[in-house]
Scaffold this motif. Structure first.
Motif, PDB file in Angstrom:
ATOM      1  N   PHE A  99      -7.566  -8.256  -1.517  1.00  0.00           N
ATOM      2  CA  PHE A  99      -7.544  -6.920  -2.096  1.00  0.00           C
ATOM      3  C   PHE A  99      -8.191  -5.909  -1.151  1.00  0.00           C
ATOM      4  O   PHE A  99      -9.220  -6.213  -0.524  1.00  0.00           O
ATOM      5  CB  PHE A  99      -8.325  -6.887  -3.404  1.00  0.00           C
ATOM      6  CG  PHE A  99      -7.478  -6.809  -4.632  1.00  0.00           C
ATOM      7  CD1 PHE A  99      -6.286  -6.106  -4.653  1.00  0.00           C
ATOM      8  CD2 PHE A  99      -7.885  -7.430  -5.785  1.00  0.00           C
ATOM      9  CE1 PHE A  99      -5.516  -6.035  -5.784  1.00  0.00           C
ATOM     10  CE2 PHE A  99      -7.121  -7.367  -6.937  1.00  0.00           C
ATOM     11  CZ  PHE A  99      -5.938  -6.668  -6.934  1.00  0.00           C
ATOM     12  N   ASP A 144      -0.177  -0.623 -10.174  1.00  0.00           N
ATOM     13  CA  ASP A 144      -1.299  -0.715  -9.246  1.00  0.00           C
ATOM     14  C   ASP A 144      -1.530  -2.166  -8.830  1.00  0.00           C
ATOM     15  O   ASP A 144      -0.913  -3.105  -9.353  1.00  0.00           O
ATOM     16  CB  ASP A 144      -2.566  -0.090  -9.827  1.00  0.00           C
ATOM     17  CG  ASP A 144      -3.112  -0.827 -11.044  1.00  0.00           C
ATOM     18  OD1 ASP A 144      -2.698  -1.984 -11.295  1.00  0.00           O
ATOM     19  OD2 ASP A 144      -3.957  -0.254 -11.745  1.00  0.00           O
ATOM     20  N   GLY A 145      -2.423  -2.354  -7.850  1.00  0.00           N
ATOM     21  CA  GLY A 145      -2.649  -3.681  -7.308  1.00  0.00           C
ATOM     22  C   GLY A 145      -3.202  -4.661  -8.327  1.00  0.00           C
ATOM     23  O   GLY A 145      -2.906  -5.857  -8.271  1.00  0.00           O
ATOM     24  N   GLY A 184       4.081  -1.457  -6.187  1.00  0.00           N
ATOM     25  CA  GLY A 184       3.883  -2.777  -6.749  1.00  0.00           C
ATOM     26  C   GLY A 184       5.127  -3.385  -7.365  1.00  0.00           C
ATOM     27  O   GLY A 184       5.320  -4.604  -7.313  1.00  0.00           O
ATOM     28  N   ASP A 186       0.868  -1.184   0.000  1.00  0.00           N
ATOM     29  CA  ASP A 186       0.000   0.000   0.000  1.00  0.00           C
ATOM     30  C   ASP A 186       0.898   1.224   0.000  1.00  0.00           C
ATOM     31  O   ASP A 186       1.908   1.255   0.711  1.00  0.00           O
ATOM     32  CB  ASP A 186      -0.904   0.002   1.240  1.00  0.00           C
ATOM     33  CG  ASP A 186      -2.111   0.925   1.107  1.00  0.00           C
ATOM     34  OD1 ASP A 186      -1.915   2.079   0.648  1.00  0.00           O
ATOM     35  OD2 ASP A 186      -3.217   0.511   1.459  1.00  0.00           O
ATOM     36  N   PHE A 200      -3.132  -6.469  -0.830  1.00  0.00           N
ATOM     37  CA  PHE A 200      -2.809  -5.426  -1.806  1.00  0.00           C
ATOM     38  C   PHE A 200      -3.830  -4.305  -1.760  1.00  0.00           C
ATOM     39  O   PHE A 200      -5.034  -4.568  -1.723  1.00  0.00           O
ATOM     40  CB  PHE A 200      -2.860  -5.963  -3.244  1.00  0.00           C
ATOM     41  CG  PHE A 200      -1.863  -7.015  -3.589  1.00  0.00           C
ATOM     42  CD1 PHE A 200      -0.812  -7.339  -2.749  1.00  0.00           C
ATOM     43  CD2 PHE A 200      -1.972  -7.685  -4.803  1.00  0.00           C
ATOM     44  CE1 PHE A 200       0.099  -8.316  -3.091  1.00  0.00           C
ATOM     45  CE2 PHE A 200      -1.074  -8.668  -5.161  1.00  0.00           C
ATOM     46  CZ  PHE A 200      -0.030  -8.984  -4.301  1.00  0.00           C
ATOM     47  N   ASP A 201      -3.350  -3.067  -1.822  1.00  0.00           N
ATOM     48  CA  ASP A 201      -4.235  -1.972  -2.188  1.00  0.00           C
ATOM     49  C   ASP A 201      -4.325  -1.957  -3.707  1.00  0.00           C
ATOM     50  O   ASP A 201      -3.409  -2.414  -4.399  1.00  0.00           O
ATOM     51  CB  ASP A 201      -3.672  -0.648  -1.669  1.00  0.00           C
ATOM     52  CG  ASP A 201      -4.626   0.512  -1.891  1.00  0.00           C
ATOM     53  OD1 ASP A 201      -5.844   0.271  -1.968  1.00  0.00           O
ATOM     54  OD2 ASP A 201      -4.156   1.657  -2.010  1.00  0.00           O
TER      55      ASP A 201
END
Length: 258
Positions: free
Chosen positions: A98, A80-81, A55, A29, A72-73
């Protein structure tokens, strides 16, 4: 960037008489406040945490030295996630939860479509997050592992299951269709198993949620629908004519191969 919040109890080395290995949770995050808050809460529950703020760094670490589970965010810089999960799933079935935006249902469905095992909407309860982490770890780990040992009571794994062209072996987390392997997440496996145990019997969404989330964790109806949709797609990649998971509108789902 990666970091680890100091853990006052260093895990004991493996060996006779050694304490069980502490389970590792990776948190990804770009919000440092969330990372720190969640890490402290998880360490208080006996987990070791590994923290990543982007990431790209997380992907290399997760593949080189996999933890037991990752959170993961979705919205992060660099990678990004969603992209992180897509690349991770090309090489690993590591359990993933998530963190999604509360008002963005598309994030939730897209995360499950990419292979996430669960999702939690922000703002979230730390108690809920920890409950989901424990539930997924217990389902993902084999008997005798630290995660399974934490389950109370310990439940024996069912025997292998054959239904028409479907074969399932819970001990090896193995699924085949007409002899061809099908890669399912832990949650997908449990939903399919609940359907296949009683062919032709309609299972409501609530019953399937109870099978996949046995720890009284709240999950809404569309989560099950997303898992079913993704499972069908995986089976159709092996057999384009796959129709064994049937939808009974307003009632639920059933399994019937022939």
């Amino acid at each position: 960037m990666s970091e680890t919040i100091p853990d006052p109890a260093t895990p004991a080395a493996d060996g006779p008489g050694a304490a069980p290995r502490k389970l590792q949770i990776a948190l990804v995050d770009d919000d440092r406040n969330i990372l720190t808050t969640v890490a402290i809460a998880l360490q208080a529950e006996g987990f070791v945490t590994r923290l990543y703020t982007d990431g790209e760094t997380a992907l290399k670490a997760l593949l080189d030295n996999p933890p037991d589970l990752a959170v993961f965010d979705i919205k992060m810089p660099k990678m990004d996630g969603m992209e992180l999960l897509r690349r991770l799933r090309a090489h690993s079935r590591l359990p993933v939860i998530f963190l999604t935006s509360k008002d963005d249902e598309s994030d939730e469905e897209a995360g499950l479509e990419q292979g996430a095992d669960d999702y939690i909407a922000k703002p979230f309860s730390l108690r809920l997050l920890i409950a989901r982490i424990r539930a997924i770890l217990r389902r993902a780990e084999p008997p005798g592992s630290p995660a399974r040992a934490a389950a109370t009571p310990e439940e024996p794994l069912p025997a292998s299951l054959s239904r028409g062209r479907l074969f399932m072996d819970p001990a090896r987390h193995l699924v085949t269709w007409a002899g061809q392997p099908v890669s399912l997440t832990v949650t997908e496996f449990l939903i399919l198993e609940a359907l296949a145990l009683r062919p032709g019997v309609i299972k409501s969404r609530n019953q399937l949620m109870d099978a996949a989330y046995p720890d009284d964790v709240f999950v809404d109806d569309r989560t099950v629908d997303s898992h079913i949709k993704r499972m069908r797609r995986k089976f159709k990649q092996v057999d384009p004519s796959f129709e064994a998971i049937e939808t009974l509108y307003g009632a639920g789902y059933s399994f019937n191969d022939g």
